[in-house]
Design a protein around this motif. Structure first.
Motif, mmCIF file in Angstrom:
data_model
loop_
_atom_site.group_PDB
_atom_site.id
_atom_site.type_symbol
_atom_site.label_atom_id
_atom_site.label_comp_id
_atom_site.label_asym_id
_atom_site.label_seq_id
_atom_site.Cartn_x
_atom_site.Cartn_y
_atom_site.Cartn_z
ATOM 1 N N MET A 40 51.822 20.185 19.360
ATOM 2 C CA MET A 40 50.480 20.803 19.872
ATOM 3 C C MET A 40 49.631 21.467 18.551
ATOM 4 S SD MET A 40 50.999 22.910 23.023
ATOM 5 C CE MET A 40 48.968 22.877 23.495
ATOM 6 N N LEU A 41 50.066 21.954 17.728
ATOM 7 C CA LEU A 41 49.447 22.949 15.730
ATOM 8 C C LEU A 41 49.785 21.103 15.010
ATOM 9 C CD1 LEU A 41 48.396 24.998 14.753
ATOM 10 C CD2 LEU A 41 51.263 25.282 13.691
ATOM 11 N N ALA A 42 50.457 20.650 15.027
ATOM 12 C CA ALA A 42 50.541 19.883 14.202
ATOM 13 C C ALA A 42 49.079 18.797 14.737
ATOM 14 C CB ALA A 42 51.984 19.418 14.438
ATOM 15 N N ALA A 43 48.906 18.171 16.211
ATOM 16 C CA ALA A 43 47.673 17.521 16.210
ATOM 17 C C ALA A 43 46.468 18.176 16.218
ATOM 18 C CB ALA A 43 47.871 16.805 17.951
ATOM 19 N N LEU A 44 46.326 19.446 16.351
ATOM 20 C CA LEU A 44 45.009 19.873 16.364
ATOM 21 C C LEU A 44 45.197 20.088 14.649
ATOM 22 C CD1 LEU A 44 45.374 23.245 17.933
ATOM 23 C CD2 LEU A 44 44.256 21.104 18.684
ATOM 24 N N LEU A 45 45.807 19.739 13.599
ATOM 25 C CA LEU A 45 45.583 19.612 12.001
ATOM 26 C C LEU A 45 45.049 18.277 11.580
ATOM 27 C CD1 LEU A 45 48.513 21.704 10.435
ATOM 28 C CD2 LEU A 45 46.507 22.693 10.884
ATOM 29 N N LEU A 46 46.053 17.611 12.404
ATOM 30 C CA LEU A 46 45.940 16.485 12.181
ATOM 31 C C LEU A 46 44.252 15.916 12.552
ATOM 32 C CD1 LEU A 46 46.820 13.294 10.955
ATOM 33 C CD2 LEU A 46 48.391 13.083 13.574
ATOM 34 N N TRP A 47 43.651 16.906 13.396
ATOM 35 C CA TRP A 47 42.693 16.160 14.189
ATOM 36 C C TRP A 47 41.046 17.012 13.120
ATOM 37 C CZ3 TRP A 47 41.431 16.648 19.434
ATOM 38 C CH2 TRP A 47 39.992 16.050 20.591
ATOM 39 N N ALA A 48 41.814 18.270 12.716
ATOM 40 C CA ALA A 48 40.586 18.629 11.680
ATOM 41 C C ALA A 48 40.489 18.274 10.316
ATOM 42 C CB ALA A 48 41.490 20.308 10.989
ATOM 43 N N GLN A 49 42.130 17.428 10.555
ATOM 44 C CA GLN A 49 41.677 16.158 8.777
ATOM 45 C C GLN A 49 41.467 15.538 9.156
ATOM 46 O OE1 GLN A 49 45.635 16.398 6.881
ATOM 47 N NE2 GLN A 49 45.568 18.838 6.833
ATOM 48 N N ALA A 50 40.628 14.411 10.636
ATOM 49 C CA ALA A 50 39.965 13.422 10.730
ATOM 50 C C ALA A 50 39.369 12.703 9.631
ATOM 51 C CB ALA A 50 39.848 13.120 11.810
ATOM 52 N N GLU A 51 39.886 11.942 9.136
ATOM 53 C CA GLU A 51 38.028 10.950 8.089
ATOM 54 C C GLU A 51 37.553 9.948 9.484
ATOM 55 O OE1 GLU A 51 40.479 10.284 4.641
ATOM 56 O OE2 GLU A 51 40.543 12.023 3.750
ATOM 57 N N ARG A 52 36.545 9.039 8.646
ATOM 58 C CA ARG A 52 35.921 8.460 8.860
ATOM 59 C C ARG A 52 35.534 6.980 8.105
ATOM 60 N NH1 ARG A 52 35.792 6.762 13.010
ATOM 61 N NH2 ARG A 52 33.163 5.690 13.731
ATOM 62 N N PRO A 53 35.422 5.690 8.462
ATOM 63 C CA PRO A 53 35.596 4.789 7.432
ATOM 64 C C PRO A 53 34.195 4.947 6.521
ATOM 65 C CG PRO A 53 36.079 4.430 9.586
ATOM 66 C CD PRO A 53 35.733 5.105 9.074
ATOM 67 N N GLU A 54 34.627 4.288 5.388
ATOM 68 C CA GLU A 54 33.108 4.683 4.631
ATOM 69 C C GLU A 54 31.758 3.461 5.539
ATOM 70 O OE1 GLU A 54 35.737 4.541 2.715
ATOM 71 O OE2 GLU A 54 36.019 6.237 1.673
#
Length: 684
Positions: free
Chosen positions: A525-539
């Motif tokens: 669950m913590l890994a999922a939240l960290l992965l979400w926080a680092q989400a990047e969108r296409p330029e």
């Protein structure tokens, strides 16, 4: 041997608590099927079926950890096979091109589109210039303007005709996004479109088993909307028959912003309230008759009556996926009562999940399934924990209040990540809105609906409808008030695809595992939240028609057009977690003179968008060669020389929508792969 013995001890500690993992294993197999980049061959299915059968046999012979592992792998194979079997079973023709012409068919569905227009679903379709072998089983048409002069024109079973713009279901608005083609495949929708031409009735409704229930639903819906004004009547029709065509988009937006949109769907809340009210009323009524109360099993009789009422509600609502899921969960609980077993347990939730996944494997991918089972699992786990821990008993008056507060908070916390991942929004005051509205659904709206049904033979149904209208008027007022507060709605960026599976697995370990090992579930669950926080969108994002381009800037995504391609623009901005509308996002794009190409700089690159034949022709005539640092997007076929990247309709038809991130080009076709729903065009 030591490792095997250790695993055997771990499995022994879970004795009696492993069944909730059955649907989890099935879901893993279903997810594996939908995650493939290519459609499996027949030999692959044969291998999976044979392997699953062999593993099942071994599981019967082996004990301990090895037998459990073998059974888990067999269940994963079963989920994979079920998903593939259903996808192939629903294979049907899909329109192969865009067309404008006559469309004829029988009305089998009616709702509203995102643009607030009536939308009709037709079967027994005829399309001008399309052979019967290539004609889709079902099509869906949005009716704009004065296309519908009379609601009676769209009565169930009526055969209608109009002239419409039709096209195949479109792929993802961006690579990795929601795939409408896949969704349409499982609804047997082979074409979608719109019409601004008046609808003509070809033939009056004919009695038919497949439209009989729909006709009853439509009649009740029209009656409720005639008795109750405006959005209140539309709300009443939605919760009684599942027909949302009578509620305006503004009211829907307010309900969504205040986290009350779940009250519109006939889901677990409505089905549970109805079954619970009927169960309680029957049991109380039977208890008031001493002869019956002393000699008959009143609890079981009440459970049978509630099950009958829930079944009738399922049929009346149209039996969509959300309602079927809710019915299965309620039915499992009532059957548990009949068998003198605990009605609310993780085992009962698991049984419901197994049934739903077996009937509709594709439901796993939808937010309805995920939010429904997340809320139910969390509520059952929390209330079971409170009962087992034997917390201090509250005074009688405080128990229902505490139950409402706890259930709203737990359900909201369990569904918030799922809702945010799918819809990219968070309702900051959703708990307040739900505490102000949900109790009223249970104590007034649902009982009033049942009262209206009971009084209908006497012509006094207006009493129940009037009472129901009072409750619905309050709920709509709460929605409008809460949605109008500052900061009522927040926006979040779309997460990586692995976020929700990690969150779900971790939460299930915490809830379903026995012993201290359950807290290991906090790690994923913590890994999922960290992965979400680092989400990047296409330029850079490019629509599959070349009609819209979106470029990331410091102020947010800039869109090349303020109007047109509004559906795609809305999805891009939602996935960015950007609350700006299309016009606001278009204001971020540098202005250009009339008829001039739309240009914007991104690092060392220049993105040029050409919209329309005239602009593309002028650009081709004035530009002899393009530069390597230019990316040119055109909505029409473009001929230009040079080392630049050119994306025009001939290219985009092969790739679908495009995304460029950190110099890497990803197409929707790369993300979705070659699957049944984007390669097959006719029934196998």
């Amino acid at each position: 041997m030591a490792a095997t013995a250790a695993l055997d001890r771990v499995i022994a500690e879970q004795r009696g608590a492993l069944f909730p993992w059955v649907p989890v294993c099935m879901a893993m197999g279903i997810g594996l099927y939908f995650g493939l980049s290519r459609e499996p061959e027949a030999v692959a299915y044969a291998g999976v079926v044979a392997g699953s059968f062999l593993l099942t046999m071994l599981a019967w012979r082996w004990s301990g950890a090895l037998g459990t592992l073998a059974l888990a792998l067999a269940l994963i194979g079963a989920g994979f096979t079920l998903a593939g079997w259903r996808a192939h079973r629903l294979a049907a023709p899909v329109l192969e091109f865009r067309m404008y012409g006559a469309v004829e068919g029988r009305v089998v569905g009616l709702d509203r589109s995102a643009s607030d227009a009536p939308r009709v679903t037709l079967d027994r379709v005829r399309l001008a210039g399309v052979s019967a072998a290539r004609t889709p089983e079902r099509v869906r048409i949005s009716l704009h303007g004065d296309a519908v002069a009379d609601d009676a024109m769209l009565r169930p079973g009526t055969r209608i005709m109009t002239t419409a713009n039709m096209s195949p279901p479109q792929g993802p608005a961006e690579p990795g996004g929601f795939d409408f083609r896949r969704h349409a495949w499982f609804q047997s929708l082979g074409a979608v479109g719109y019409s601004r031409v008046p609808v003509l009735r070809v033939a009056a409704p004919e009695p038919a088993p497949d439209t009989f229930i729909f006709a009853i639903r439509q009649a009740i819906s029209l009656y409720v909307r005639a008795e109750l004004p405006g959005d209140i009547g539309g709300f009443g029709a939605a919760i009684t028959t599942g027909d949302r065509s009578g509620i305006r988009q503004a009211a829907l937006d307010a309900l969504r912003a205040s986290n009350l949109a779940h009250l519109l769907a006939i889901s677990g809340l409505h089905m549970g309230l109805l079954a619970g009210f009927v169960f309680g009323a029957l049991r109380l009524g039977l208890a008031l008759v001493p002869v019956i109360a002393l000699r008959w099993p009143t609890k079981r009789i009440a459970a049978c009556g509630a099950l009958i009422a829930a079944t009738a509600y399922l049929a009346l609502s149209g039996g969509n996926v959300a309602t079927e899921r809710a019915y299965v969960m309620v039915a499992v609980a009532l059957v548990a009562v009949l068998c003198s077993r605990r009605a609310l347990s993780l085992r009962a939730v698991a049984v419901a999940a197994v049934i739903v996944l077996s009937l509709r494997p594709e439901a796993l991918l939808g937010p309805g399934f995920q939010m429904s089972f997340a809320a139910t699992t969390a509520l059952v786990a929390v209330f079971n924990a409170m009962r087992d821990d034997r917390l201090p008993r509250l005074p009688g008056w405080a128990r229902p209040v505490a139950a409402v507060v706890i259930s709203s908070a737990v359900a909201g916390a369990a569904t918030a990540p799922v809702g945010a991942a799918h819809f990219n929004t968070l309702s900051h005051y959703g708990l307040i809105a739900n505490l102000s509205s949900v109790p009223l659904m249970g104590v007034l709206v649902v009982p009033a609906a049942v009262l209206a049904l009971c009084l209908a033979p006497l012509g006094l149904d207006w009493i129940g409808l009037w009472l129901m209208g009072l409750g619905l008027r309050w709920i709509l007022w709460v929605a409008e008030t809460v949605s109008g507060w500052d900061g009522a709605q927040g926006f979040v960026a779309a997460p990586h695809w692995a976020v929700l599976p990690l969150l779900a697995f971790g939460a299930l370990v915490v809830v379903a595992w026995q012993g201290r090992g359950r807290w290991l579930g906090a790690a994923p669950m913590l890994a999922a939240l960290l992965l979400w926080a680092q989400a990047e969108r296409p330029e850079i994002l490019i629509a599959d028609t070349g009609t819209l381009v979106g470029v990331a800037t410091e102020a947010g995504r800039a869109l090349s057009k303020a109007r047109g391609a509004g559906f795609v623009a809305g999805i891009w901005l939602e996935n960015d977690g950007d609350g700006a509308g299309q016009q606001g996002a278009a204001a971020r794009w540098p202005s250009a003179g009339k008829g001039e190409p739309l240009r914007i700089a991104l690092g060392p690159h220049e993105i040029i968008h050409l919209s329309g034949k005239r602009m593309a022709a002028t650009f081709s005539e004035t530009t002899r060669t393009c530069a390597a640092d230019q990316i040119i997007v055109s909505s029409v076929k473009l001929t230009v020389a040079g080392p630049c990247l050119v994306f025009d309709p001939p290219v985009l038809r092969k790739t679908g929508s495009l995304a460029i991130h950190r110099g890497r080009l990803v197409s929707a076709r790369d993300a979705t792969g070659a699957r049944l729903w984007n390669t097959s065009r006719r029934r196998q």
